[in-house]
Enzyme design. Structure first.
Site, PDB file in Angstrom:
ATOM      1  CB  CYS A  87     -69.159   0.243  -1.974  1.00 32.34           C
ATOM      2  SG  CYS A  87     -69.413   1.748  -1.037  1.00 32.34           S
ATOM      3  CE  LYS A  96     -51.719   1.927   0.846  1.00 30.63           C
ATOM      4  NZ  LYS A  96     -51.588   2.542  -0.479  1.00 30.63           N
ATOM      5  CD  GLU A  99     -68.217   0.512   2.311  1.00 33.03           C
ATOM      6  OE1 GLU A  99     -68.456  -0.626   1.809  1.00 33.03           O
ATOM      7  OE2 GLU A  99     -67.987   1.513   1.646  1.00 33.03           O
ATOM      8  CD  GLU A 126     -67.838  -4.326  -4.701  1.00 37.12           C
ATOM      9  OE1 GLU A 126     -68.391  -3.267  -4.364  1.00 37.12           O
ATOM     10  OE2 GLU A 126     -66.909  -4.840  -4.061  1.00 37.12           O
TER      11      GLU A 126
END
Length: 523
Positions: A328, A213, A294, A423
């Site tokens: 990230c 996906k 992750e 973040e």
């Protein structure tokens, strides 16, 4: 001789030098060719079928909102079930395919991708908003993953020769790693080729089949990868390409009783939701689903008074603003000791002011953020930052027909501030002052994440202590905190950064297998 044995020892794919006029012109030509085929309709790929749906999503160039990259078919629940069944059917034969044969598909894909690297990079420039170097590094990493995982699976298949079990008199003992089953692969948009290729190829070379996906902002580059695997002859149903809504088909596949594992890279919030859904045992499910996740980071760079301050400042700026901070691993925090704080802040501010913002196809250092929702979220964080620190540079929308934001630096930020803790995934850097290097490390560790970090110092004893006390999965000394290389820097983090799965490392493929020991009585 097997195909893999004729290949030279593993080495990372070299990055392209775009200071060379020849290389720059080659990339420009690839972009021009790619622009001539934009706007095509993209089908689902389920088993041997290519399915065009009535409902389509539009992938738009974030750097030029008038440019449509592709119209992508959107899967529904019926398609999701069809993809699951295709993957289950293919698994029965794929799991029996010899390891060297499975690896050969990855080697062939790596070779073709290497030949067409600018072609893949050009599409990322246009769909993801990457400049030349960022797109080239993404494509190179994809090649590295294909090569590395092919070799690693062959190595694991030889475990009885390289790491034999203890043999007991009257028995012959064997050990093997066998595939899990059907997995759902959910890659991110920020490395739309490298991580997509890495997550998918690791799963399939281990003998699993997958439903892929793709990330909603970058489905066209994911389709280009799926087409490449089809071109090299990968059997139908091993990779099923299924773009669609995460809350609809994503949840359906994660909770499906036949899903054996979920491989996910993305935000903490989505990762935790997947973890919760996967933990529930569905009727007919006979295993605990495995999650490889992750989930991001709030990474930082610590600088002490003994450091090379020019190198530290450059590393801070590169880590914070490479690909607009949409990594990230991005160094969105800098923790600097007070003795050199003003000097480092001045250097960082000056380097940031020099960064030009503009269209990726013109190879500007800073391009657009990925989409409107990211754009609005980042602008909101800039407003939050105005109340939590002093704006040193940036802080405004940049011109252009896209999602452009100036690289922004806030200084004198407290450790508990939101822009120090959350973040942001955008071009915002927060800088804090520490009384000494140990307090700087304490500020660095004061986060729920633990992905990457850097420590700048010339003091050997301090470097050794930082190596022990800075709590993250990937720690770098006297260099930037972005740019992990496959095989050299196994990548994955602690705490809310995920399951520390270490992509590009020796033990990564074990996550897609289960170990089986067999003993034969001989006497």
């Amino acid at each position: 001789m097997n195909e893999w044995q004729s290949i030279a020892p593993y080495a990372n794919e070299p990055l392209t030098d775009f200071q060379s006029e020849e290389n720059r012109m080659a990339m420009e030509a690839a972009i021009a060719r790619t622009k001539t085929i934009l706007g095509a309709s993209i089908p689902l790929r389920i088993g041997a079928e290519k399915i065009f749906t009535d409902l389509m999503t539009k992938s738009v160039n974030p750097g030029n909102l008038d440019e449509v990259v592709g119209y992508v078919s959107k899967a529904d629940l019926e398609h999701a079930e069809q993809a699951m069944q295709a993957a289950l059917f293919a698994f029965e034969s794929w799991k029996k395919t010899p390891v060297v044969e499975r690896a050969s598909y990855l080697f062939r894909a790596a070779r073709l991708m290497r030949e067409r690297k600018h072609e893949f990079s050009a599409l990322m420039v246009l769909e993801a908003g990457k400049n030349y170097a960022e797109a080239d590094a993404d494509a190179a990493e994809a090649i590295d993953f294909l090569e590395y995982y092919a070799r690693e699976m062959i190595r694991l298949s030889q475990i009885n020769e390289t790491m034999p079990l203890v043999q007991i008199q009257g028995e012959r003992n064997k050990f093997s790693y066998i595939p899990l089953g059907v997995g759902v692969v959910i890659p991110p948009w920020n490395f739309p080729l490298a991580i997509c290729a890495g997550m998918t190829s690791a799963a399939v070379v281990a003998g699993n089949t997958v439903v892929l996906k793709p990330a909603s902002p970058t489905p066209v580059i994911a389709y280009k990868f799926a087409k490449l695997m089809e071109e090299v002859g990968l059997p139908d149903g091993v990779i099923n390409y299924l773009p669609g809504s995460g809350s609809e088909i994503g949840d359906y596949l994660v909770t499906h009783p036949k899903t054996r594992f979920i491989s996910f890279t993305g935000s903490k919030e989505v990762g935790l939701r997947i973890n919760k859904l996967a933990a529930e045992v569905a009727p007919g499910q006979i295993w605990m689903k495995r999650l490889i996740a992750e989930m991001g980071g709030k990474d930082g760079i610590v600088v002490d008074e003994t450091a090379d301050l020019d190198a530290a400042a450059q590393a801070i700026v590169t880590s914070a603003f490479g690909f607009q901070g949409q990594k990230c691993s991005a160094g969105s925090r800098a923790l600097i000791v007070e003795d050199v704080y003003d000097e480092v802040v001045a250097k960082v501010t000056e380097l940031t002011r020099r960064l030009a913002v503009g269209m990726p196809e013109r190879n500007c250092p800073i391009g657009p953020v990925i989409d409107e929702s990211s754009y609005r979220r980042i602008l909101n964080y800039i407003e939050i930052g105005r109340g939590e620190g002093t704006l040193a540079v940036g802080g405004r929308i940049a011109g252009g027909n896209g999602y452009y934001i100036q690289p922004t630096v806030f200084v004198d930020v407290e450790g508990g501030a939101r822009i120090m803790q959350e973040e942001i995934f955008g071009p915002i850097l927060a800088i804090a002052k520490a009384k000494d290097w140990r307090e700087a490390i304490r500020l660095y560790n004061d986060t729920e994440f633990g992905l990457t970090g850097s420590f700048f110092s010339t003091d050997v004893d301090r470097i050794e202590e930082a190596a022990e006390t800075m709590h993250c999965g990937n720690l770098y000394m006297n260099r930037k905190c972005t740019g992990a290389f496959v095989g050299a820097h196994p990548f994955g983090g602690f705490n809310m950064s995920g399951t520390d799965s270490k992509a590009g490392g020796h033990d990564y493929l074990l996550l897609f297998t289960q170990a089986k020991a067999i003993s034969f009585k001989t006497g």
